[in-house]
Design an enzyme around this catalytic site. Structure first.
Site, mmCIF file in Angstrom:
data_model
loop_
_atom_site.group_PDB
_atom_site.id
_atom_site.type_symbol
_atom_site.label_atom_id
_atom_site.label_comp_id
_atom_site.label_asym_id
_atom_site.label_seq_id
_atom_site.Cartn_x
_atom_site.Cartn_y
_atom_site.Cartn_z
ATOM 1 N N CYS A 50 23.936 62.374 43.767
ATOM 2 C CA CYS A 50 24.892 62.461 44.867
ATOM 3 C C CYS A 50 24.430 63.563 45.829
ATOM 4 C CB CYS A 50 26.283 62.781 44.324
ATOM 5 S SG CYS A 50 27.507 63.091 45.615
ATOM 6 N N ASP A 57 24.070 59.727 39.776
ATOM 7 C CA ASP A 57 24.720 58.432 39.971
ATOM 8 C C ASP A 57 23.885 57.388 39.241
ATOM 9 O OD1 ASP A 57 26.902 59.143 41.640
ATOM 10 O OD2 ASP A 57 25.560 59.256 43.362
#
Length: 136
Positions: A50, A57
């Site tokens: 992120c 992620d």
């Protein structure tokens, strides 16, 4: 045969890291250019970070395409996808960048890239990008 030194504190990249960093999407000639057919590729362990929090992620990527002159070579695709592991990038930007690179490498008749990101903080996200005209 040598053994790995687990206490080596040098910042020298390991062989796997070097291979990933140097990787590009490789294609080979479509073995049957006269036939219209669809290929599906699943990459279930995609990761990036992120850009706001730095948290990882995770996503499952699915590539569906109808090849034109070239077909994607799977090992090179896997290594290319691993390049994003430590990159701070938004979901939207990374999926569009991957699509751009897929289009540049093979120029398929039609392609659909689906990214299904794992939930984080009770929010999940799916992205779908299409290019070209699907043939029947």
């Amino acid at each position: 045969m040598g053994t790995a030194n687990l206490h080596d504190s040098t910042n020298k990249p390991l062989y796997g890291e070097r291979i990933i960093e140097e990787s590009n999407i490789i294609c080979f000639e479509n073995p049957n250019k006269k036939r219209i057919y669809e290929i599906s590729i699943e990459l279930p362990e995609f990761t990036c970070k992120c850009p706001f929090s730095g948290y990882p992620d995770f996503a499952k990527l699915n590539i569906y395409y109808q090849p034109n002159m070239k077909v994607y070579e799977l090992k090179s695709l896997k290594l290319y996808i691993n390049k994003f592991r430590d990159l701070k990038i938004s979901h939207e930007e990374v999926v569009n960048r991957i699509m751009d690179d897929l289009l540049k490498a093979a120029v398929p008749h039609w392609i659909h890239l689906n990214a299904d990101f794992n939930p984080r903080g009770n929010v999940s996200m799916k992205l779908d990008i299409y290019s070209g005209q699907k043939r029947n």
